[in-house]
Design a protein around this motif. Sequence first.
Motif, short mmCIF file in Angstrom:
data_model
loop_
_atom_site.label_atom_id
_atom_site.label_comp_id
_atom_site.label_asym_id
_atom_site.label_seq_id
_atom_site.Cartn_x
_atom_site.Cartn_y
_atom_site.Cartn_z
N LEU A 178 -23.28 -20.62 -26.47
CA LEU A 178 -23.04 -19.18 -25.38
C LEU A 178 -22.48 -19.97 -23.59
N VAL A 179 -23.17 -21.47 -23.08
CA VAL A 179 -23.57 -21.76 -21.54
C VAL A 179 -21.85 -22.19 -21.57
N ALA A 180 -20.78 -22.87 -22.50
CA ALA A 180 -19.67 -23.59 -22.31
C ALA A 180 -18.64 -22.11 -22.60
N ALA A 181 -19.71 -21.49 -23.00
CA ALA A 181 -17.76 -20.29 -23.21
C ALA A 181 -18.03 -19.65 -21.63
N PRO A 182 -16.50 -18.59 -22.07
CA PRO A 182 -15.92 -18.27 -20.21
C PRO A 182 -16.51 -17.10 -20.53
N GLY A 183 -17.39 -16.78 -19.32
CA GLY A 183 -18.07 -16.26 -19.11
C GLY A 183 -19.64 -15.63 -19.19
N GLY A 184 -20.11 -17.24 -20.28
CA GLY A 184 -21.65 -17.11 -20.43
C GLY A 184 -22.41 -17.27 -19.58
N VAL A 185 -23.64 -16.77 -19.41
CA VAL A 185 -24.64 -16.35 -18.91
C VAL A 185 -25.90 -16.92 -19.75
N ARG A 186 -27.09 -17.84 -19.50
CA ARG A 186 -28.68 -17.65 -19.78
C ARG A 186 -28.68 -16.93 -20.22
N SER A 187 -29.26 -16.01 -18.65
CA SER A 187 -29.86 -14.36 -19.32
C SER A 187 -29.50 -13.11 -18.09
N LEU A 188 -29.17 -12.05 -18.67
CA LEU A 188 -29.09 -11.25 -17.83
C LEU A 188 -30.22 -9.54 -18.51
N ILE A 241 -4.98 -26.82 -0.90
CA ILE A 241 -5.68 -26.02 -2.60
C ILE A 241 -6.36 -26.61 -3.96
N CYS A 242 -6.90 -26.95 -4.45
CA CYS A 242 -7.70 -27.05 -5.14
C CYS A 242 -7.87 -26.56 -6.52
N GLY A 243 -7.74 -27.44 -7.62
CA GLY A 243 -7.76 -26.90 -8.69
C GLY A 243 -7.74 -27.32 -10.35
N PRO A 244 -7.82 -27.25 -11.59
CA PRO A 244 -7.53 -25.88 -11.64
C PRO A 244 -8.40 -24.54 -10.86
N ALA A 245 -7.71 -23.62 -10.36
CA ALA A 245 -9.68 -22.10 -9.70
C ALA A 245 -9.04 -21.55 -10.60
N PRO A 246 -9.96 -20.70 -11.17
CA PRO A 246 -9.56 -19.39 -11.03
C PRO A 246 -8.50 -18.16 -10.57
N TRP A 247 -8.21 -17.35 -10.97
CA TRP A 247 -6.91 -16.16 -10.40
C TRP A 247 -8.06 -15.24 -9.52
N LEU A 248 -7.96 -15.11 -8.20
CA LEU A 248 -8.84 -14.32 -7.15
C LEU A 248 -8.72 -13.05 -7.06
N GLY A 249 -9.64 -12.54 -7.19
CA GLY A 249 -9.45 -10.38 -7.08
C GLY A 249 -8.80 -9.54 -7.95
N ILE A 250 -8.52 -10.23 -9.61
CA ILE A 250 -8.14 -9.80 -10.67
C ILE A 250 -9.38 -10.14 -11.46
N GLY A 251 -9.24 -8.94 -12.51
CA GLY A 251 -9.94 -9.51 -14.15
C GLY A 251 -9.25 -9.89 -15.02
N GLY A 252 -9.62 -10.86 -15.75
CA GLY A 252 -8.67 -10.83 -17.09
C GLY A 252 -9.17 -12.38 -17.95
N PRO A 253 -8.67 -12.41 -19.24
CA PRO A 253 -8.88 -13.49 -19.74
C PRO A 253 -9.51 -14.84 -18.92
N ALA A 254 -10.64 -15.21 -19.00
CA ALA A 254 -11.24 -16.43 -18.23
C ALA A 254 -10.78 -17.30 -19.59
N THR A 255 -10.19 -18.02 -18.72
CA THR A 255 -9.13 -19.00 -20.32
C THR A 255 -8.80 -20.65 -18.86
N THR A 256 -9.34 -20.36 -18.23
CA THR A 256 -9.16 -21.49 -16.86
C THR A 256 -10.45 -22.66 -17.17
N PRO A 257 -9.59 -23.32 -17.59
CA PRO A 257 -11.04 -24.76 -18.31
C PRO A 257 -11.27 -25.68 -17.15
#
Length: 599
Positions: A132-142, A198-214
């Motif tokens: 879970l915590v290693a997955a895209p968008g995984g959070v310990r507790s919500l 410019i540092c990265g790879p970084a997620p695209w900002l300001g838009i949603g979408g699949p969280a595929t950036t490692p």
Amino acid sequence: MTERTQHDDAPGSPDPEKVHTFDLIDEVPGVSDGAPTPDEAEGPEPDGTAAGEEPAETAGPAPREPGRVAAALAATRTAAVRTARRGAAAVRRRVPESRRGRALLVGGVAVVVVLAVAAAALVDARLRFRDLVAAPGGVRSLAEKPAELWSLDLEDPITSTLIEMPGVLAVVGGGKVQGLDPASGDVRWSVDVEPGAICGPAPWLGIGGPATTPPSDPLVCTTVPADPADEARTVTVVDRDGAATTRELDPAARVLPGPDGTLVLLDLVGDVPEPRSLVVDKTGAAHLPQGFTAPDVTVRVEDAATGAERWSETLAAGRPDANDCVTYHQDGDAAPVPRLDVGGGLGASLQHGVLELEGCGVAAAFLLDGTRVDGPDDDTDDPVGVGSSSRFTALPAGGWVGPDTADEDTRESASPHEVAHLPHGETVRLGGRALVPWATDGRDPRLLLVRAGLNTVALSTDEDDAGQALWTARLLRSSDLLVTASGTAVLVDELGALRAVDLGTGAERWAIDPQEIGLQGMFGGVSSSVFGAYTDGDVLLLPVAADPQGAESGLRLVAIDLGDGSVRWEIDQETPYTQIESVDGYLAQITQHGVVGLG
């Protein structure tokens, strides 16, 4: 996490026509009904083998191979049950054959079985939490509304960027990179870089979408000289422990930070025409000079720290589109004037786990290991008529999806059909558009959801029956897949409603009207109103624009129960959208004053 009773239509339903079976196991083999009782003598295993022997292979069709996580869980549980059985036999051998002895026997066996089951459940929970915590968008507790756990002031927070590194939250801005402990906010290290790096790879900002950036491991930062003729260009590589190395680059180099400590370089090959003005017709369209030939382009991925090549490929230029060969210049209040500028029109992006580049007469896409995912004959601009930045997407479990160029409907449809290339080598024509999850709980459901016509269809990704339709949700006109977790998929339909379906059967579990989440009348689609998705396996967290029409700024954090669709909690923020990042299961957010940890 809260355990929930399985629905009648959940995976495991007796109807084989509607069910897709998961690898998740809710009972421990050998302890459920029908397992050997404690009074049975130690002897052959249930499959006919002697105790301690490996069972012989049986004839017949092979079952589906389980996923890696499921295989690990099954092996752990099998070992636990075997331990319990042998422990019970050891107890039986050491008690007398009397009423009191039989009472002791039952108690001893019960203790052994309980301990074995508890051990298997503990391993199960730890494996699930790790994934879970290693997955895209995984959070310990919500489960509860988060509070501010820590904060760090920044000089210019709005231009700063949060980047995930393994176990480290990297904050880039103000001429430095700071490595923070995501749990406490403590600054572990700080590395100076050039302002505007410019540092990265970084997620695209300001838009949603699949969280595929490692996660960046290490982080790669490049400088952008204002005047390439006078200033040197450098690349700095920062490890997760803060160790940094810097080397100089060609000031005119076209570079892009890549994953796994790589640097992407683009070079024009052959005769490169000098920038010059172009002829413009009455409609304002620019025209290339007669007989113009675009230069070839070499894409090279190298080790950012040493410059050693990882892979490279030279792309032969095809028939160019004038729009990809020009840049526009403006003097004062005069209208912009197009100029032939082959170098200025060349660019690359890392989006959805795929490296895509486009320029004058060239267009190509690669996986991060150098695998070419578009056809070698597709070097001409935009071969399938869709934007290059959205043509290909990496899949969470491996493989990728891209345009189905063999499908005639692809060129005529507003939503082109796609084809999936699965990690075991199978190619599946989808007959529609793949829905790649924005967030997951780290478990592979072994299916791919597809928007096909007016319906949403689940196709198997198993090697044995890849492409087989598992179920169809009729008239579910899905536009995006926000999350797959705990056997549930949450989709957004064309009107902005959230709809949760059972991943095993496609049956609807709950729905939320667009007005309840603020997605009515979405301007620019879901990705312009929902800026990401996060889950702890039980709850879905969505950062949503306070005003979907964009007339007012603000952000709402809305937490939705995956079990029944109720809103667990929500937070209204007056600040405009600022980046949220999940690192090692901890949430962090950029605010108007700095960065804060939420939990």
